[in-house]
Design an enzyme around this catalytic site. Structure first.
Site, mmCIF file in Angstrom:
data_model
loop_
_atom_site.group_PDB
_atom_site.id
_atom_site.type_symbol
_atom_site.label_atom_id
_atom_site.label_comp_id
_atom_site.label_asym_id
_atom_site.label_seq_id
_atom_site.Cartn_x
_atom_site.Cartn_y
_atom_site.Cartn_z
ATOM 1 C CG HIS A 147 -12.635 26.179 26.298
ATOM 2 N ND1 HIS A 147 -11.866 27.280 25.975
ATOM 3 C CD2 HIS A 147 -12.381 25.247 25.338
ATOM 4 C CE1 HIS A 147 -11.188 27.031 24.859
ATOM 5 N NE2 HIS A 147 -11.478 25.806 24.460
ATOM 6 C CB CYS A 215 -10.052 31.887 30.142
ATOM 7 S SG CYS A 215 -9.116 31.282 28.734
ATOM 8 N NE ARG A 224 -4.760 31.198 29.939
ATOM 9 C CZ ARG A 224 -5.060 32.187 29.114
ATOM 10 N NH1 ARG A 224 -5.807 33.206 29.535
ATOM 11 N NH2 ARG A 224 -4.631 32.168 27.860
#
Length: 256
Positions: A147, A215, A224
Site C-alpha cells: 500500500h 497504487c 499502478r
C-alpha cells in the site's frame, strides 16, 4: 380585529406554520450534514492514520520475529565474490520471507516481506510476495506489492526512487542487493509486469529482477506504479550484512 385564519398583526397562521416546518426541515438537514461531515472526517482519520498505526505494530512484530530466528552475524561483510546467489523456497501463505531495507525511504525503513498478496497480508503485514513470481536472487522476476497511503504505507515513497538507489532484501539465506532502474505507470489490468521478463511475454529471463507494485496516484487507485530493480550482488548470511544496512540489521536483532 384579525380573522380566524390570521395571527395577531394580520399574519396568516397557515404561512407561519409553513415557515416553521421549513425551518425545522432546514435544521434537521443541517444537523444531518454536520453528522455526515463528522463521520467522513472520522473515516478519513481511521483510513489514513489508524490503519497505519495497526499495520506498523504488526509489521514491527513480524520483523522482530524474523530477526530473532536469524543466526548470521551483524557486523558488516567485506566486499567479496560469493558466487551465485542461493534461492530459497517460498514459505506458506502469510509467512515471512525476509526483510526489505530501502535507504531512500529513510534510515529506519525496515519492512517485512510476507508470502501472499491478499488483503490479510497487504492490510496488516506489509509487503506481499506474488506467489506466481520467483524468490529473491532467482533469475526472472521477484515481485512484491504494498500500500501507499494506508495500512502501513509501505510503498508511500516509491515515486522518490532514482536510478542507482539500492534496495536490500534479507532472507534466512543471506542478503540480496538490488539497484533501482526505472518505474512505469500502468493500468490495474497490466498483469504482464509480473512475467519473468516484465511486459515481455515469452521472453527468457537473463537477469534477476525485483518488481515493486503499488497504487497510483498516492491518494487513488486508478493506476499502478511499478518500480523495477536489478540484482547487483548477494552475500550469504554467514558473511554479515552490507555495510549500509548493518546498523538496521543489528537493531532488528536487538544488538544495535
Amino acid at each position: 380585529m384579525p380573522g380566524v385564519d390570521e395571527a395577531p398583526g394580520g399574519r396568516p397562521r397557515q404561512k407561519r406554520r409553513a415557515s416553521d416546518v421549513i425551518r425545522k426541515i432546514s435544521q434537521i438537514l443541517g444537523e444531518l450534514m454536520i453528522t455526515a461531515g463528522v463521520v467522513l472526517i472520522l473515516f478519513v482519520a481511521w483510513e489514513l492514520w489508524w490503519t497505519n498505526v495497526e499495520a506498523d505494530a504488526k509489521q514491527t512484530e513480524a520483523v522482530k520475529s524474523f530477526a530473532q530466528e536469524f543466526t548470521g552475524p551483524v557486523a558488516p561483510a567485506a566486499p567479496a565474490d560469493y558466487g551465485k546467489p542461493v534461492v530459497g523456497t517460498a514459505p506458506g501463505h502469510g509467512e515471512t520471507i525476509g526483510i526489505m531495507y530501502i535507504p531512500r525511504f529513510g534510515a529506519t525503513y525496515t519492512r517485512p516481506i510476507i508470502e501472499g498478496t491478499g488483503s490479510d497480508v497487504l492490510d496488516t503485514l506489509g509487503l506481499g510476495h506474488y506467489g506466481s513470481t520467483g524468490m529473491p536472487g532467482a533469475t526472472g522476476n521477484f515481485a512484491v506489492a504494498g500500500h501507499r497511503q494506508t495500512h502501513g504505507a509501505v510503498l508511500d515513497s516509491i515515486h522518490t526512487l532514482v536510478p542507482g538507489d539500492k534496495i536490500y532484501v534479507q532472507t534466512k539465506d543471506g542478503y540480496y542487493t538490488y539497484v533501482f532502474r526505472n518505474n512505469q505507470i500502468v493500468l490495474p489490468n497490466r498483469t504482464d509486469v509480473l512475467l519473468p521478463v516484465p511486459t515481455q511475454p515469452g521472453a527468457t529471463p537473463q537477469e534477476s529482477i525485483l518488481t515493486m507494485t503499488s497504487c497510483n496516484p498516492r491518494f487513488g487507485s486508478q493506476e499502478r506504479i511499478i518500480a523495477y530493480s536489478v540484482l547487483d550482488s548477494w552475500q550469504p548470511a554467514s558473511a554479515g550484512p552490507p555495510s549500509e544496512i548493518a546498523s538496521q540489521v543489528a537493531q532488528a536483532q536487538g544488538k544495535g
